[in-house]
Design a protein around this motif. Sequence first.
Motif, PDB file in Angstrom:
ATOM      1  N   PRO A   1       1.179  -1.387  -0.041  1.00 50.55           N
ATOM      2  CA  PRO A   1       0.088   0.463  -0.300  1.00 50.55           C
ATOM      3  C   PRO A   1       0.731   1.581   0.192  1.00 50.55           C
ATOM      4  CG  PRO A   1       0.393  -0.851   2.315  1.00 50.55           C
ATOM      5  CD  PRO A   1       1.279  -1.919   1.270  1.00 50.55           C
ATOM      6  N   GLY A   2       0.624   2.643   0.466  1.00 52.27           N
ATOM      7  CA  GLY A   2       1.286   3.563   0.399  1.00 52.27           C
ATOM      8  C   GLY A   2       0.260   4.384  -0.793  1.00 52.27           C
ATOM      9  N   ARG A   3       1.880   4.650  -1.412  1.00 54.68           N
ATOM     10  CA  ARG A   3       2.055   4.947  -2.555  1.00 54.68           C
ATOM     11  C   ARG A   3       2.323   4.348  -4.184  1.00 54.68           C
ATOM     12  NH1 ARG A   3       8.348   5.408  -2.225  1.00 54.68           N
ATOM     13  NH2 ARG A   3       9.020   4.225  -4.086  1.00 54.68           N
ATOM     14  N   PHE A   4       2.435   2.913  -3.378  1.00 51.44           N
ATOM     15  CA  PHE A   4       2.177   2.621  -4.511  1.00 51.44           C
ATOM     16  C   PHE A   4       0.325   1.315  -5.499  1.00 51.44           C
ATOM     17  CE2 PHE A   4       7.233   1.652  -3.826  1.00 51.44           C
ATOM     18  CZ  PHE A   4       6.928   2.069  -5.562  1.00 51.44           C
ATOM     19  N   LYS A   5      -0.376   1.546  -4.174  1.00 51.48           N
ATOM     20  CA  LYS A   5      -1.634   1.245  -4.056  1.00 51.48           C
ATOM     21  C   LYS A   5      -1.889   0.024  -4.259  1.00 51.48           C
ATOM     22  CE  LYS A   5      -3.515   6.148  -4.355  1.00 51.48           C
ATOM     23  NZ  LYS A   5      -2.361   6.872  -3.881  1.00 51.48           N
TER      24      LYS A   5
END
Length: 261
Positions: free
Chosen positions: A163-167
């Motif tokens: 998750p985070g910026r890479f979703k």
Amino acid sequence: MCVGIALYNTDGLSALNAYEIGEFFNHLNIKITTASYNKHLVNGDQTSQKITAKGLEKKLEQNNELQFGLYCIENNETIATFYHVTNEFGSFYNLNMQYINKIENQKQFIIKLVKKISNYINFPYGISFELSDMFQTYIYTEGEGFYSVFEYEKPNTWNRETPGRFKGSARYKDSMLRMIYKFNIINDKHLGIKFNNNLSLKDWILSDSKHGDLIKINNKLWLWSVDDDQLDNINNFCGEAGVLISWRNSKLSSKKKKLPI
């Protein structure tokens, strides 16, 4: 060699509690010598600000959302590091630590560490592995580079899963594993993963001592430990079964003996 431990999706863990967990240095019979925390700059960039451990502790009492690192440096050599990572600076929630391997019973150390962390937060997945130096070990835990533990591994597939910026979809929380390491911290959903013949991962592990050792840590987590000489076989078997995120089918893996189930 350097040992790496990464515990993923530690959402909801306060920075102050993470600092208390960072006292794992005491179990290594070493002391925190310095610390750092991340901060945003006016132009949108970010930087890592050095600070003393006591200074960081005071700052955390005022701002309990900081992303930070703890370090033990002796004679200009980094002996151990600990990072509390959040979503705020481009990564995703995790705790990761690296240290020069001087522990006689690594298994018991990991069990004690996970039990301590479980007092603060539940998390779904963790790994422990070895690489040649501290920098490689840290980068591997984050999945930001091209370092790999195994020759038959695709390191760039991991960050796309996070998750985070890479979703990413974070299937490692329940239905897949990154790879199979010497120590794997897994949950009941992982143990329920089915192979082609409908045998669960748990039943497969317990079917043969060569498949590793399974120890219940608490009501949510298990430690699956694997002997070094069985890692290739088990990775190739699980990889071909489609349950590993970073495994790649290569000439090396095809030459390895497949494990029966």
